[in-house]
Design a protein around this motif. Structure first.
Motif, mmCIF file in Angstrom:
data_model
loop_
_atom_site.group_PDB
_atom_site.id
_atom_site.type_symbol
_atom_site.label_atom_id
_atom_site.label_comp_id
_atom_site.label_asym_id
_atom_site.label_seq_id
_atom_site.Cartn_x
_atom_site.Cartn_y
_atom_site.Cartn_z
ATOM 1 N N ALA A 184 0.897 -1.180 -0.117
ATOM 2 C CA ALA A 184 -0.014 0.028 0.057
ATOM 3 C C ALA A 184 0.934 1.240 0.103
ATOM 4 C CB ALA A 184 -0.784 0.067 1.035
ATOM 5 N N ARG A 185 1.880 1.077 0.665
ATOM 6 C CA ARG A 185 2.940 2.421 0.819
ATOM 7 C C ARG A 185 3.399 2.664 -0.572
ATOM 8 N NH1 ARG A 185 5.877 0.849 4.613
ATOM 9 N NH2 ARG A 185 4.818 1.726 6.313
ATOM 10 N N ASN A 186 4.065 1.541 -1.097
ATOM 11 C CA ASN A 186 4.340 1.724 -2.576
ATOM 12 C C ASN A 186 3.455 2.311 -3.300
ATOM 13 O OD1 ASN A 186 6.960 0.846 -1.617
ATOM 14 N ND2 ASN A 186 6.315 -1.281 -2.155
ATOM 15 N N SER A 187 2.217 1.931 -3.448
ATOM 16 C CA SER A 187 1.212 2.348 -4.357
ATOM 17 C C SER A 187 0.862 3.889 -4.221
ATOM 18 C CB SER A 187 -0.152 1.571 -3.804
ATOM 19 O OG SER A 187 -1.319 2.016 -4.639
ATOM 20 N N LEU A 188 1.094 4.244 -2.990
ATOM 21 C CA LEU A 188 0.960 5.458 -2.649
ATOM 22 C C LEU A 188 2.048 6.575 -2.835
ATOM 23 C CD1 LEU A 188 -0.454 8.064 -1.201
ATOM 24 C CD2 LEU A 188 0.411 7.408 0.962
ATOM 25 N N GLU A 189 3.316 5.991 -2.725
ATOM 26 C CA GLU A 189 4.680 6.587 -3.076
ATOM 27 C C GLU A 189 5.076 6.604 -4.513
ATOM 28 O OE1 GLU A 189 7.314 4.976 -0.620
ATOM 29 O OE2 GLU A 189 6.786 5.950 1.172
ATOM 30 N N GLY A 211 -3.750 -0.561 -3.641
ATOM 31 C CA GLY A 211 -3.265 -0.122 -2.227
ATOM 32 C C GLY A 211 -4.168 -0.034 -1.150
ATOM 33 N N ILE A 212 -5.613 0.474 -1.519
ATOM 34 C CA ILE A 212 -6.581 0.571 -0.502
ATOM 35 C C ILE A 212 -7.024 -1.083 -0.452
ATOM 36 C CG2 ILE A 212 -8.982 1.212 -0.489
ATOM 37 C CD1 ILE A 212 -8.405 3.661 -2.281
ATOM 38 N N GLU A 213 -6.991 -1.762 -1.375
ATOM 39 C CA GLU A 213 -7.407 -3.253 -1.251
ATOM 40 C C GLU A 213 -6.520 -3.839 -0.165
ATOM 41 O OE1 GLU A 213 -10.020 -5.337 -3.851
ATOM 42 O OE2 GLU A 213 -10.591 -3.639 -2.544
ATOM 43 N N ALA A 214 -5.086 -3.682 -0.286
ATOM 44 C CA ALA A 214 -4.272 -4.043 0.673
ATOM 45 C C ALA A 214 -4.526 -3.799 2.076
ATOM 46 C CB ALA A 214 -2.656 -3.647 0.362
ATOM 47 N N CYS A 215 -4.905 -2.241 2.391
ATOM 48 C CA CYS A 215 -5.265 -1.988 3.494
ATOM 49 C C CYS A 215 -6.406 -2.445 4.092
ATOM 50 C CB CYS A 215 -5.648 -0.282 3.538
ATOM 51 S SG CYS A 215 -3.639 0.615 3.123
#
Length: 763
Positions: free
Chosen positions: A370-375, A383-387
């Motif tokens: 998720a962090r990589n998806s954001l950065e 990333g939302i799905e991972a969270c």
């Protein structure tokens, strides 16, 4: 994302467990296992109707499927042979919206409700010895007491004598076949049908803070299969209502308008409870198979899951002002201004399933994804799905710091995605993150950004200043604070200019002045008056005043050609006058006029807003704006999956626990409305605008997230389809309603004499 394990584990492990575990739940979990759901594909297309199929329902044994259509016919299909057994010419004069098998009648009795406001009962045994073409039979019972369209029917498990009907006239009626097989048409001078179980003709609420006043046009109802005394209804406002039939007053007559009875629980996502939007309403409500949860589907909105828990107290409850408290800055969160965050109420008794339940390392890996998806600027969806997987699926296995990290990342991703209500969901995450760490810089920063997206600049400024204090050296925050201050100044200037312009143009007016939303609200409630017959004395007296309205609107373009709205820039001024009619007054049992909501006694009692149960999970990706019969359903005997039709011709399946989309299927040329799971098998029936019914089975050779119909797999990108649906969903519904209102003017759909001539100037 397809590599993430599902919470039902491996089907091979489950099959092994079945030999040693004798609990029935093991077999139930096999019905809708993720490995089967992801193999669903269209097996058969049932042909036999000549119009849209508005209702489908299985019998209790799963051997028969019944359907109702715009062609006013009821069809009964064999599950084993997929063949049409009976086609009933119902005699309805308008679309059939609902149909059911009556329980404990050997599937011989079926009931239907339609747009002609009638409820009809048929005995299939009368078809004995007839051919398929000989389909005209007289109804065994005919109930004509509703004044508007009957949208939903409910039956009680084990009860062969009673059916309940929910109508847009604001009443839910109880029809007992033992007490009579007919009733006179609505409006008859000798009508005295004492069958109103719920009188909600003064039951609709514009927002949580407002008392019920308008007619609650009922769209859906359901009776719990585990506790049949519980009754759930939903209609033309944002609130689903749970009633205990044992606590309701005796059945009443239509001649006496009653105050709305008290209910056990109200259900509504907090962010929808204070909008006051006239267009927001429910299209479907239903209980989970175990009766512990309810599912709500909104027009112009998403699908939401709530806990019933009327005795357990696990569900998050809120009242007026709590939504504002979440958005208000307090230096220290002490937990007193709101009950504990919603995540604290998720089930904590999740069975240990190997590394799925205890894999802290896996959770850290998901947070890193998720962090990589954001950065890295990737699409925020994954990333939302991972969270979601971490926060909803492994809550009991993670500590507060990892949870805080995941909440902040998900809030940032939601703000980046900007799907409908994503900013509201980000606010919830930031609030929960601040409860873990009240000095969290990111929680304050993302809260400020979320409030900015909602144009709540004053609240956003408070959080931005707090974030600046937490990190004084951050130059970005200083710039952000200044930008928000500029927004506030600009908003104040615009407000003052509008006030000055309004004062200069004001002129004396008589009567009550209503906003566009007021007119739309009333227009929606009465849009089918021409179909439902003349207005009766039961209508709310608020409709019979002289009103004058000015509004400005934009007209959307052809949605069929372009997924983006083609707005006509300009203004439209319409002045509407409605003549009052003193003859249209409600008469109570003593012969005096008036309504419960306007009585002097009630005026003296201050209104106390109800406590409401908030959402536990939401399901996004589909679109529900085009029809009022869109369903959302639990799949399987355990209800581990959620399904809903969509206005793009697809239907969607989500994992209930995490909200994760696991299947998208192409099921109709235009719109899928009905989704009904077989009682025991991994089989789903769907219907919609097409005149056919689709049967879906786990027959695909390989599992996938996308599946098509007879033409083959749908090759469209999943995210592209969901993005398109979100664009449709996020359009201002008031625009389309304004357009519909104008169309009614041009088509002269308002009843003759109800409106004076009007002037329309368009630029």
């Amino acid at each position: 994302m397809e590599n993430f394990p599902f919470h039902d584990g491996s089907i091979y492990d489950m099959l092994d467990t079945r030999h040693t575990d004798t609990r029935p739940d093991v077999n139930h979990s096999l019905q809708m296992h993720s490995s089967l759901v992801r193999r669903l594909s269209q097996e058969r297309e049932l042909e036999g109707h000549q119009g849209c199929v508005n209702a489908i329902s299985w019998n209790s044994k799963g051997s028969l499927l019944i359907s109702g259509s715009d062609d006013t016919r009821i069809n009964v299909w064999s599950y084993s042979s997929r063949k049409l057994l009976h086609s009933i010419d119902t005699g309805h004069s308008a679309n059939v919206f609902c149909t059911k098998f009556v329980p404990e009648t050997s599937d011989e009795l079926v009931v239907s409700g339609a747009g002609d406001a009638e409820v009809r009962l048929f005995n299939l045994s009368r078809f004995s010895g007839r051919g398929l073409d000989d389909n005209a039979i007289t109804p065994s019972a005919l109930y004509q007491c509703h004044t508007r369209r009957v949208k939903k029917l409910a039956v009680e498990v084990g009860n062969p004598h009673v059916v309940w009907s929910a109508s847009e006239d604001g009443t839910l009626r109880q029809h007992d076949f033992r007490q009579g097989s007919s009733c006179p048409p609505a409006g008859s001078s000798h009508q005295e049908c004492r069958n109103i179980l719920l009188d909600l003709r003064c039951g609709a609420k514009r927002s949580l803070a407002d008392p019920p006043k308008q007619t609650l046009s009922l769209k859906s109802c359901d009776i719990s299969s585990t506790r049949p005394h519980l009754l759930l209804v939903g209609g033309s406002d944002a609130f689903a209502r749970l009633y205990d039939r044992r606590m309701l007053p005796p059945l009443t007559s239509c001649q006496k308008r009653m105050s709305p009875p008290p209910c056990v629980n109200y259900f509504c996502p907090m962010h929808l409870s204070e909008h006051g939007r006239s267009s927001l309403h429910l299209t479907h409500v239903t209980f989970s198979p175990n009766g512990e949860e309810v599912l709500l589907s909104y027009s112009g909105e998403h699908v939401y899951l709530m806990d019933v828990n009327h005795a357990g107290g696990r569900a998050m409850r809120y009242t007026v002002g709590d939504a504002s408290k979440i958005m208000s800055f307090t230096p220290t969160l002490n937990g007193l201004e709101l009950q504990p965050p919603i995540h604290d109420f998720l089930q904590t008794n999740i069975r240990v399933r190997g590394e799925v339940a205890t894999g802290l390392g896996k959770c850290r890996m998901l947070v890193e994804i998720a962090r990589n998806s954001l950065e890295e600027g990737k699409h925020p969806y994954y990333g939302i799905e991972a969270c979601n997987e971490v926060l909803e699926g492994h809550l009991s296995g993670i500590g507060p710091m990892l949870r805080h990290e995941c909440l902040c990342i998900r809030a940032a991703l939601l703000l980046k995605r900007k799907w409908k209500n994503d900013a509201q969901m980000a606010i919830r995450d930031c609030y929960n993150a601040r409860r873990i760490d009240s000095s969290s810089f990111r929680a304050h920063l993302y809260m400020s950004e979320a409030l900015e997206q909602l144009c709540k600049y004053k609240e956003a400024l408070d959080f931005a200043i707090a974030a600046q204090c937490l990190d004084p050296s951050n130059s970005v925050m200083a710039e952000k604070v200044e930008n928000i201050k500029k927004h506030i100044a600009a908003a104040e200037t615009e407000k003052n200019n509008k006030a000055n312009d309004g004062g200069a143009r004001s002129e004396p007016r008589t009567g009550r002045v209503l906003s566009l939303s007021d007119i739309i609200y009333r227009s929606e409630a009465n849009s089918d008056a021409s179909q439902d017959g003349p207005r009766s004395e039961r209508e709310d007296s608020d409709y019979d005043e002289e009103v004058e309205v000015d509004f400005r609107t934009s007209v959307p373009g052809d949605e069929g050609r372009d997924v983006e709205a083609n707005f006509l820039h300009g203004s439209l001024n319409v002045r509407i006058h409605r003549r009052g009619d003193s003859a249209r007054e409600t008469v109570d049992a003593n012969g005096s006029s008036g309504s419960p909501s306007s009585s002097s006694q009630n005026d003296r009692i201050p209104y106390q807003p109800e406590t409401v149960i908030d959402m536990k999970q939401r399901y996004v990706g589909h679109c529900n704006v085009g029809t009022d019969i869109k369903q959302a359903s639990f799949l399987g005997q355990r209800g581990d999956y959620i399904a809903s039709g969509s206005d793009d011709g697809r239907w969607f399946i989500w994992e209930k626990q995490t909200g994760r989309l696991i299947k998208m299927l192409l099921g109709d040329e235009a719109v899928v409305n009905c989704v009904q799971c077989h009682p025991f098998d991994c089989v789903v029936a769907t219907s919609g605008i097409d005149s056919t019914i689709k049967i879906w089975t786990p027959s695909a050779s390989v599992p996938s997230i996308v599946s098509g119909g007879a033409a083959g797999p749908d090759t469209a990108d999943v995210l592209e389809a969901m993005e398109s649906n979100q664009r449709k969903l996020s359009r201002n519904r008031e625009h389309s309603l304004s357009y519909e209102l104008l169309e009614r003017f041009h088509m002269h759909e308002f009843s003759e004499g109800s409106l004076r001539p009007f002037e329309c100037a368009q630029s």
